[in-house]
Design a protein around this motif. Structure first.
Motif, short mmCIF file in Angstrom:
data_model
loop_
_atom_site.label_atom_id
_atom_site.label_comp_id
_atom_site.label_asym_id
_atom_site.label_seq_id
_atom_site.Cartn_x
_atom_site.Cartn_y
_atom_site.Cartn_z
N ASN A 82 28.50 22.58 39.97
CA ASN A 82 28.90 23.97 40.22
C ASN A 82 30.40 24.17 40.08
OD1 ASN A 82 26.28 24.78 40.60
ND2 ASN A 82 26.34 24.60 42.81
N GLU A 83 31.21 23.13 40.22
CA GLU A 83 32.64 23.25 40.03
C GLU A 83 32.99 23.53 38.57
OE1 GLU A 83 34.43 19.71 41.55
OE2 GLU A 83 33.87 20.17 43.61
N ARG A 84 32.11 23.17 37.65
CA ARG A 84 32.35 23.40 36.22
C ARG A 84 31.65 24.66 35.72
NH1 ARG A 84 30.54 17.96 33.67
NH2 ARG A 84 29.05 18.10 35.35
N LEU A 85 31.16 25.49 36.62
CA LEU A 85 30.49 26.74 36.25
C LEU A 85 31.41 27.92 36.54
CD1 LEU A 85 26.93 26.03 37.68
CD2 LEU A 85 27.67 25.95 35.30
N PRO A 86 31.11 29.08 35.95
CA PRO A 86 31.90 30.26 36.27
C PRO A 86 31.84 30.56 37.77
CG PRO A 86 30.42 30.69 34.43
CD PRO A 86 30.05 29.35 34.99
N SER A 87 32.91 31.10 38.28
CA SER A 87 32.99 31.43 39.70
C SER A 87 31.82 32.31 40.13
CB SER A 87 34.31 32.15 39.98
OG SER A 87 34.42 32.49 41.33
N GLY A 88 31.16 31.92 41.22
CA GLY A 88 30.04 32.69 41.74
C GLY A 88 28.69 32.36 41.14
N TRP A 89 28.66 31.45 40.20
CA TRP A 89 27.41 31.08 39.52
C TRP A 89 26.97 29.68 39.91
CZ3 TRP A 89 24.47 34.10 36.26
CH2 TRP A 89 25.01 35.34 35.92
N THR A 90 25.66 29.51 40.01
CA THR A 90 25.05 28.20 40.20
C THR A 90 24.18 27.91 38.98
OG1 THR A 90 23.07 29.06 41.28
CG2 THR A 90 24.97 28.50 42.71
N LEU A 91 23.84 26.67 38.79
CA LEU A 91 22.95 26.33 37.68
C LEU A 91 21.59 27.00 37.85
CD1 LEU A 91 22.88 24.85 35.03
CD2 LEU A 91 22.23 22.78 36.26
N ALA A 92 21.11 27.10 39.08
CA ALA A 92 19.83 27.77 39.34
C ALA A 92 19.89 29.24 38.92
CB ALA A 92 19.46 27.65 40.81
#
Length: 94
Positions: free
Chosen positions: A3-13
């Motif tokens: 989740n640290e490598r995802l856009p802010s506020g987004w989860t992989l789920a």
């Protein structure tokens, strides 16, 4: 952590829910990517975030807030042909 490598506020789920791809994965950003959506020479993109969707990818460059859609090549590089200024819209465009 993914989740640290995802856009802010987004989860992989959440990305999987919005995109409809239950197997979406975060890919390493240490790969070559290029914008091939216009005439002339390909323009290099320096990825900050790369998310894979069954052969398609969304790439967020280091120096931009845009998201580029492209295809993942056999050698791990990405050729991008569409650009979105909104991550949610990019996911819906897959």
């Amino acid at each position: 952590m993914v989740n640290e490598r995802l856009p802010s506020g987004w989860t992989l789920a959440r990305i999987r829910d919005v995109s409809g791809d239950r197997e979406a994965v975060v890919l390493g950003a240490d790969r070559a990517a290029a914008w091939v959506g216009g005439p002339g020479d390909d323009e290099a993109i320096r990825p900050e975030i790369v998310i894979g969707f069954h052969g398609l990818c969304l790439v967020k460059p280091i120096d931009s807030d845009d998201w580029y859609m492209g295809g993942l090549n056999d050698d791990g590089t990405v050729d991008c042909w569409s650009a979105y200024d909104d991550f949610h819209e990019a996911l819906r465009g897959l």
